[in-house]
Structures are given as structure tokens and as C-alpha cells.
Design a protein around this motif. Structure first.
Motif, PDB file in Angstrom:
ATOM      1  N   GLY A 150     -20.024 -17.875   7.553  1.00 18.95           N
ATOM      2  CA  GLY A 150     -18.674 -17.558   7.846  1.00 18.95           C
ATOM      3  C   GLY A 150     -18.253 -17.606   9.193  1.00 18.95           C
ATOM      4  O   GLY A 150     -19.046 -17.249  10.010  1.00 18.95           O
ATOM      5  N   TYR A 151     -17.234 -18.305   9.437  1.00 19.09           N
ATOM      6  CA  TYR A 151     -16.754 -18.521  11.024  1.00 19.09           C
ATOM      7  C   TYR A 151     -15.285 -18.389  11.182  1.00 19.09           C
ATOM      8  O   TYR A 151     -14.516 -18.469  10.333  1.00 19.09           O
ATOM      9  CB  TYR A 151     -17.480 -19.931  11.346  1.00 19.09           C
TER      10      TYR A 151
ATOM     11  N   GLY B 121     -10.288 -18.292   9.708  1.00 26.48           N
ATOM     12  CA  GLY B 121     -11.475 -17.957   8.870  1.00 26.48           C
ATOM     13  C   GLY B 121     -11.843 -19.254   7.886  1.00 26.48           C
ATOM     14  O   GLY B 121     -10.765 -19.862   7.336  1.00 26.48           O
ATOM     15  N   ASN B 122     -13.119 -19.529   7.700  1.00 27.85           N
ATOM     16  CA  ASN B 122     -13.615 -20.762   6.878  1.00 27.85           C
ATOM     17  C   ASN B 122     -15.038 -20.522   6.675  1.00 27.85           C
ATOM     18  O   ASN B 122     -15.507 -19.421   7.338  1.00 27.85           O
ATOM     19  CB  ASN B 122     -13.137 -22.021   7.508  1.00 27.85           C
ATOM     20  N   ILE B 123     -15.489 -21.350   5.840  1.00 25.36           N
ATOM     21  CA  ILE B 123     -17.027 -21.513   5.674  1.00 25.36           C
ATOM     22  C   ILE B 123     -17.450 -22.824   6.153  1.00 25.36           C
ATOM     23  O   ILE B 123     -16.914 -23.596   5.801  1.00 25.36           O
ATOM     24  CB  ILE B 123     -17.299 -21.019   4.212  1.00 25.36           C
TER      25      ILE B 123
ATOM     26  N   THR C 124     -21.387 -28.824   8.709  1.00 21.86           N
ATOM     27  CA  THR C 124     -20.185 -29.169   8.058  1.00 21.86           C
ATOM     28  C   THR C 124     -19.310 -28.116   7.886  1.00 21.86           C
ATOM     29  O   THR C 124     -19.644 -27.071   7.468  1.00 21.86           O
ATOM     30  CB  THR C 124     -20.496 -29.627   6.561  1.00 21.86           C
ATOM     31  N   LEU C 125     -17.992 -28.195   8.375  1.00 24.69           N
ATOM     32  CA  LEU C 125     -17.084 -27.210   8.596  1.00 24.69           C
ATOM     33  C   LEU C 125     -15.989 -27.342   7.446  1.00 24.69           C
ATOM     34  O   LEU C 125     -15.919 -28.306   6.693  1.00 24.69           O
ATOM     35  CB  LEU C 125     -16.327 -27.172   9.921  1.00 24.69           C
TER      36      LEU C 125
ATOM     37  N   SER D  22      -9.981 -14.391   8.432  1.00 25.50           N
ATOM     38  CA  SER D  22     -11.172 -14.450   9.427  1.00 25.50           C
ATOM     39  C   SER D  22     -12.543 -14.979   9.097  1.00 25.50           C
ATOM     40  O   SER D  22     -12.738 -15.015   7.969  1.00 25.50           O
ATOM     41  CB  SER D  22     -10.997 -13.362  10.375  1.00 25.50           C
ATOM     42  N   ALA D  23     -13.332 -14.905  10.079  1.00 26.97           N
ATOM     43  CA  ALA D  23     -14.721 -15.199   9.298  1.00 26.97           C
ATOM     44  C   ALA D  23     -15.214 -14.181   8.276  1.00 26.97           C
ATOM     45  O   ALA D  23     -15.251 -12.853   8.325  1.00 26.97           O
ATOM     46  CB  ALA D  23     -15.593 -15.366  10.353  1.00 26.97           C
ATOM     47  N   PRO D  24     -15.401 -14.816   7.036  1.00 27.23           N
ATOM     48  CA  PRO D  24     -15.773 -14.100   5.690  1.00 27.23           C
ATOM     49  C   PRO D  24     -17.349 -13.695   5.859  1.00 27.23           C
ATOM     50  O   PRO D  24     -18.281 -14.525   6.219  1.00 27.23           O
ATOM     51  CB  PRO D  24     -15.564 -15.030   4.643  1.00 27.23           C
ATOM     52  N   THR D  25     -17.729 -12.372   5.532  1.00 27.55           N
ATOM     53  CA  THR D  25     -18.914 -11.825   5.315  1.00 27.55           C
ATOM     54  C   THR D  25     -19.827 -12.632   4.111  1.00 27.55           C
ATOM     55  O   THR D  25     -18.895 -12.767   3.070  1.00 27.55           O
ATOM     56  CB  THR D  25     -19.316 -10.510   5.131  1.00 27.55           C
ATOM     57  N   LEU D  26     -20.881 -13.623   4.115  1.00 25.77           N
ATOM     58  CA  LEU D  26     -21.268 -14.322   3.062  1.00 25.77           C
ATOM     59  C   LEU D  26     -22.895 -13.334   2.358  1.00 25.77           C
ATOM     60  O   LEU D  26     -23.379 -12.513   3.010  1.00 25.77           O
ATOM     61  CB  LEU D  26     -21.978 -15.562   3.375  1.00 25.77           C
TER      62      LEU D  26
END
Length: 662
Positions: free
Chosen positions: A140-141, A147-149, A162-163, A173-177
Motif C-alpha cells: 500500500g502506498y 492512496g493506491n496499491i 507496477t503501480l 491514503s496508503a492502505p494496510t494490506l
């Protein structure tokens, strides 16, 4: 030396059984051990079962700490600014860390504890939460509104980043995975701190992320999430509601709810499905352990208070990690002073056990007695379960193993024993534990009667001259095995405490002696500590010691006898000087007494106390108008209690005689 004056006109006054619980405590249980961590913050915690290490990220300090399974720091990987999420490879050889401040994912060699590679993810990507799934490393970023993966393919000669794997811009925002080896194509995601909580599930088996379910829950302030080993459920820890909610990954509908308490903030699921649910609670249990899909905790843990606040230390968000074999549950806590600790919780997957033991309060020697008790824990015990029994007594101070006892279905037990030694006899019953119950032990003590023996000590109340060497002899009567006696000597006075002067076996007559230099009143104590059949005994003998005291007279013009008594003769204008010499003791005084002879009888003419000098002497001058023709006498005395101390017995010096003439 002291010099004083008195007058002849001076007239002064004359002179058992209780039940004991030991072992696994009932819920809630305390943390088993802890070590302070040199960390300014905590981002994530991961346990490595192959190397038996725990990795803890510290975003503030930009480092990852490595500890052993006892919590001792064994290494530090620095230069990782903003490091947050951690992910361990399937073979435990590499630890992946999201390094926000470097726009990269760092690879850490878990054996050497050094950074082995760094994969750039692009400017301002700020990757935070890596997760392995579908043959790739996902992360996650993104900062706020970005925010995206993304993913990194590490299978080729060069890593391929790969973004924008989430084209719908689902994440603020950056998700926790979260991922799990048991469902390699499933990836769960949620944003830390978001309210209401937003969750999504992705199918990543093809190498790209395809969202299969999405929901906005009724929860708020997401702190952590984890997938069950088969990937069928995602369990979340959010500040509200006050439970750890599980959602089916197929459609994110609610499933099992794990009741905990206010402010859930951490969750980790062991490879066998055991759920560890943590909360941010000062006055409630901090960690709850559940079997998967059950609502009653196996056990709970309540952390102690190591700070200055009234509540306990707090579990940090996402601060739980299982050892892969579930032998330990690791928890990171923080106290009110900002000190962080790694707590190692053992037997977390086992129900706590207690052992109660009940024995008679008293029993006779060589008489059979019955001991009962119960091993208590949640659920039934395996058929044929046994507990070990140990008897500890004076003959077996390190314990003697007795036959094991078989537990009844309810955990109760009973056994008989015939004590062969008297005194305090302790029966300890220990259950070693099993797959679902922790180990525990308990004990109880029986007072077993013993025969009395005789023990005597001579010279009680005897009075001796100062410095006499006196032999004190203890005599011991019949015993079983022990023929040893201790002799203690305790001179009067707080400056000389009781001292063990001799320990030994009595001779063939039953005697043991020691010689005491009688410079003070002294208590001698003889101690027999008993044996398997004869009770302990102690006797004392207090003997008394005089002081050395003498008085001399000076300034006389002659010495002559009246009858058989020698007198010092003084002119009436001469003042006699009395010099007293006495055994010195701090703040000691001597009593000086005068008597007058009249019509065939001695009469009291006054007395007074005078301090001794440190050399043990004092000089006293008799002043005044001295009447002629009268016989007089003087003596010095030590008076126990009124001479300033009580360490010697009252002692009177010899009379010294004198007379005044014209």
C-alpha cells in the motif's frame, strides 16, 4: 579521667493447613516476561520461527529492531526512514519493510540482520505496508488523497514495480494490506485510522489486483487487520465497535464477532487459526485469545503498570505477533513515560490451569493420611491424565517423588501417604499440561508430630568475676539422626549482637561446650534443630558478670590501723581525693558512697553518681569543714540500670577507711 567535688553535708537518695494455588493463574493472566525496547515508536511486529527472532519497526527512529524470543535485542537495521509495515518471506530468509521516507521497499537478510536489497517504488510513493500474495510483493502506498496499491515482481533477473493496481482510486491514503500463505491469491486491505472503516478484498492470483468485495463498515478508527489461515475471513481491530469483527472475504458480510472490550487496536492470527485480539485498555485485560469462530476466550492477559499512571501499560496499535508454532505470543506495550517493552506470553493457546491441594492440618508420625485436590481448567482432561506428586520434609529437603495420581474426569484426585519424618511435610502436585491446558502446580503442608527430646545448658543465673573464663556445656538427650547442636553467645548490650560460636556434634556423653570470657552479663543459647522423629528444641542460660572496681584515697599524712582496719589520716584542713577505677562502658557512671561510724555502728553519710572517663577512672575531692575524730569510709559501686547501662551485674568495691584529726 573525671574530677568532681562533693560535700560531707550532701544527702542523696539510696540507693496449619491452608489450600495453596500455584501455577497458571485464572483469567486474566499476567504477561510472562518482558524486555524494554530501545524504540521511539512502533509500526509493525513480525515473528520469525526459523531464526526465533522478533522484528519490530520503529518509524520515528528509522530502524528495525531484531530480538530473540526472550526479548533481548540482537541486532538493529538502521537507515530506514519512516519504516512501517513488515512482511516475512515464506522461507523466513527475507524480511520486507516499507520505507516511506526513502520511497522504497527494503529487503533484510534475517540471518545476517543487514539490509540486502532496496527496491525503489517511485518518487513520493511512500510505500508503507508490504504483503506477499499471488507470487508478488504487494504494498500500500501514497500520501493523503493519493492512496493506491502497487506490486513488485521479484521472479525475474530485475525487479518489476507496477503501480496503480487499484484504478478506481478506492483509497484515500496508503492502505494496510494483509495476506496469508493458505490463500495465496487473496489480498485484504483497509486504511489505518479511517472512519468509517473501509475494507476491500482483491484476487491477485493472476498477478494483477482484481477487487472482489468492498464495504464501508459501522466501525471507526481502523488500527489493524489479519486474514484467517484459509483466507476465508478478515478480522479487524478498530476503535469501535468494542469487539473484533470478522468478515467473510467472499462478500465482506459479517461473520464471527470476537468480544473484547473498548478500543480494539491489534489482531494477529496464528497458522492454526487462533486469534489474538488486543485492545487499548488501561483497566481491562489487554489481550484476548480465541479459537477460530468461538466467542469465549481461551485466556486473557492483563499487563502490569510500569509507569506513573493509575492504569496498566497499553498495547501499541498492531502490536501483536504469533510465533508460527504458537509457543509464544509477542506483544509490544508502552507505559505512561513512553517506555516500550516487548512482552513474551507463553502458553497463549492453552487454557490456564490451577491446582488445589488439601491435606490435614496435623497428623501423627507413621500414621496414614489422605491428600485430595483438583486440577481445574476449561474443558475436560485427556483420559488417563496424571499429575506428579512430591513430598518435601526434613529427611528429603529437595523433595521425594511419590507415585503419580490419575485425574478423574473433573480433574480431581486423591492419594494416601504415611509420613516417615515429622515436622512440616509438604505435598506438591504438578500437572505438566497438555495440548489445550497449561501446566500448573499446587501444594499444602501438614504438621506431623515429633517426639520431644531433652536439652539442657548449665550455669544459668550464675555470677562471675569480671573476665572469668566459663565453660558452658549443652547436654542433648535421645534423638533419631541429628546429633548436632548450635551454641550462640549474646553479650548484653546492643553493640554486641548474638553470635554463633560453635556448631558441632555432641560427644558420646551428649555434651557440647564453649568457653565464654565473662566481661558482661551473657545469654548462651543451645539450639537443636530437630530431625525426622524428634522436635527442635532451644534452651538458654543467662550468667552474670561483675565489673572491676576499686577506690584509692590520696593526700593523707599517714596510714595506721585502728583495730585490724587500716585508716588514712587527714588533717581537718586537707581535702581527701578519691580515685575510682572501673571497667569502662560508654556513658557509664559509678556510685560513690560515704558512711560514718558512730557509737559502734556505720551510718549512711550520702552517695552520688559520677561519670567515668574513657580511661575508666574518675577523681572526686571531698570538700568542706571536716569534723575531727570521726571514722569514715568510702566505696565505689556499679549499679545495674542506674549507672548508665545494664550490661553488667551490680558490683561493689571494697571499703576504704579514713579519719580527720587536728
Amino acid at each position: 579521667m573525671r574530677t568532681r567535688r562533693i560535700s560531707t553535708a550532701t544527702s542523696l537518695a539510696i540507693l496449619f493447613s491452608s489450600v495453596v494455588l500455584v501455577g497458571g493463574a485464572a483469567n486474566p493472566a499476567a504477561a510472562d516476561s518482558s524486555r524494554i525496547l530501545p524504540a521511539a515508536s512502533v509500526g509493525d511486529v513480525v515473528a520469525d520461527g526459523v531464526h526465533q527472532r522478533v522484528f519490530i519497526s520503529d518509524p520515528t527512529s528509522g530502524k528495525v529492531l531484531a530480538t530473540d524470543y526472550s526479548g533481548n535485542v540482537v541486532g538493529t537495521i538502521p537507515s530506514l526512514p519512516g519504516v512501517t509495515g513488515l512482511e516475512l518471506s515464506a522461507d523466513s530468509g527475507t524480511l520486507y519493510a516499507g520505507v516511506r521516507g526513502a520511497d522504497a521497499i527494503a529487503a533484510i537478510d534475517t540471518s545476517a540482520l543487514v539490509e540486502s536489497a532496496r527496491y525503489a517504488t517511485g518518487a513520493n510513493t511512500k510505500p508503507a505496508y508490504p504483503a506477499l500474495a499471488g507470487g508478488k510483493l504487494w504494498f500500500g502506498y501514497g500520501a493523503a488523497t493519493e492512496g493506491n496499491i502497487g506490486s513488485i515482481d521479484l521472479s525475474g533477473a530485475e525487479p518489476v514495480v507496477t503501480l496503480d493496481q487499484e484504478p478506481d482510486r478506492t483509497w484515500y491514503s496508503a492502505p494496510t494490506l494483509a495476506s496469508t500463505p493458505g490463500a495465496p491469491g487473496t489480498l485484504a486491505a483497509g486504511i489505518e485510522g479511517q472512519s468509517p472503516v473501509q475494507l476491500a478484498v482483491y484476487d491477485v492470483a493472476s498477478g494483477t489486483a482484481t477487487r472482489t468485495a468492498q464495504i464501508r463498515t459501522d466501525g471507526s478508527n481502523l488500527r489493524d487487520l489479519a486474514l484467517t489461515p484459509d483466507g476465508s475471513q478478515v478480522v479487524v481491530a478498530s476503535g469501535a465497535p468494542y469487539r473484533h469483527q470478522a468478515y467473510r472475504t467472499s462478500d465482506l458480510t459479517t461473520s464471527t464477532s470476537y468480544p473484547s472490550d473498548a478500543y480494539p487496536n491489534a489482531v494477529d492470527i496464528a497458522p492454526n487459526g487462533t486469534v489474538a485480539a488486543g485492545i487499548d485498555g488501561s483497566y481491562e485485560p489487554d489481550v484476548y485469545v480465541y479459537k477460530q469462530d468461538t466467542t469465549t476466550p481461551i485466556r486473557t492477559y492483563d499487563f502490569p503498570n510500569t509507569g506513573t499512571s493509575s492504569g496498566s501499560d497499553l498495547l501499541v496499535p498492531a502490536g501483536l505477533a504469533w510465533a508460527p508454532d504458537t509457543s509464544r505470543l509477542f506483544a509490544v506495550t508502552e507505559n505512561s513515560a513512553g517506555v516500550r517493552s516487548l512482552r513474551v506470553l507463553t502458553d497463549a493457546v492453552k487454557s490456564p490451569s490451577t491446582v488445589t491441594v488439601s491435606a490435614p492440618e496435623k497428623s501423627a508420625l507413621d500414621k496414614k493420611l489422605t491428600v485430595t485436590g483438583r486440577v481445574k481448567s476449561a474443558g475436560s482432561f485427556p483420559a488417563g491424565s496424571k499429575a506428579t506428586v512430591t513430598r518435601t520434609d526434613i529427611e528429603s529437603p529437595k523433595g521425594k517423588a511419590l507415585p503419580s495420581v490419575t485425574l478423574k474426569p473433573d480433574g480431581s484426585f486423591s492419594f494416601t501417604d504415611t509420613p516417615a519424618a515429622g515436622g512440616q511435610v509438604t505435598y506438591k502436585v504438578s500437572y505438566a499440561g497438555d495440548a489445550t491446558h497449561s501446566a500448573a502446580s499446587g501444594s499444602d503442608t501438614v504438621a506431623v508430630s515429633r517426639t520431644a527430646t531433652s536439652l539442657t545448658l548449665n550455669h544459668n543465673k550464675a555470677l562471675y568475676s569480671y573476665g572469668a573464663d566459663v565453660s558452658f556445656t549443652a547436654h542433648l538427650g535421645k534423638t533419631y539422626k541429628n546429633r548436632t547442636v548450635e551454641l550462640w553467645v549474646d553479650p548484653f548490650g546492643s553493640d554486641k549482637p548474638s553470635k554463633l560460636v560453635r556448631t558441632g556434634k555432641v560427644n558420646s556423653k551428649g555434651d557440647l561446650s564453649t568457653t565464654v570470657d565473662m566481661t558482661r552479663d551473657t545469654t548462651v543459647t543451645a539450639v537443636f534443630k530437630g530431625d525426622g522423629r524428634y522436635a527442635p528444641k532451644k534452651v538458654t542460660s543467662t550468667a552474670f558478670a561483675k565489673v572491676k572496681v576499686s577506690t584509692s584515697i590520696s593526700k593523707q599524712y599517714r596510714t595506721a590501723k585502728i583495730g585490724k582496719t587500716s585508716y588514712r589520716y587527714f588533717h581537718k584542713k586537707t581535702d581527701p581525693v578519691f580515685t575510682t577505677t572501673m571497667t569502662y562502658y560508654k556513658n557509664r557512671s559509678h556510685k560513690l558512697s560515704l558512711e560514718l561510724y558512730y557509737q559502734g555502728k556505720w551510718y549512711d553519710a550520702g552517695s552520688q553518681y559520677f561519670m567515668l572517663g574513657t580511661g575508666g577512672k574518675s577523681l572526686v575531692t571531698l570538700k568542706g569543714t571536716h569534723e575531727t575524730g570521726y571514722r569514715m569510709r568510702v566505696r565505689a559501686s556499679y549499679v545495674n540500670g542506674t549507672s548508665g547501662d545494664s550490661v553488667n551485674s551490680t558490683t561493689h568495691g571494697a571499703w576504704q577507711y579514713f579519719i580527720f584529726t587536728k
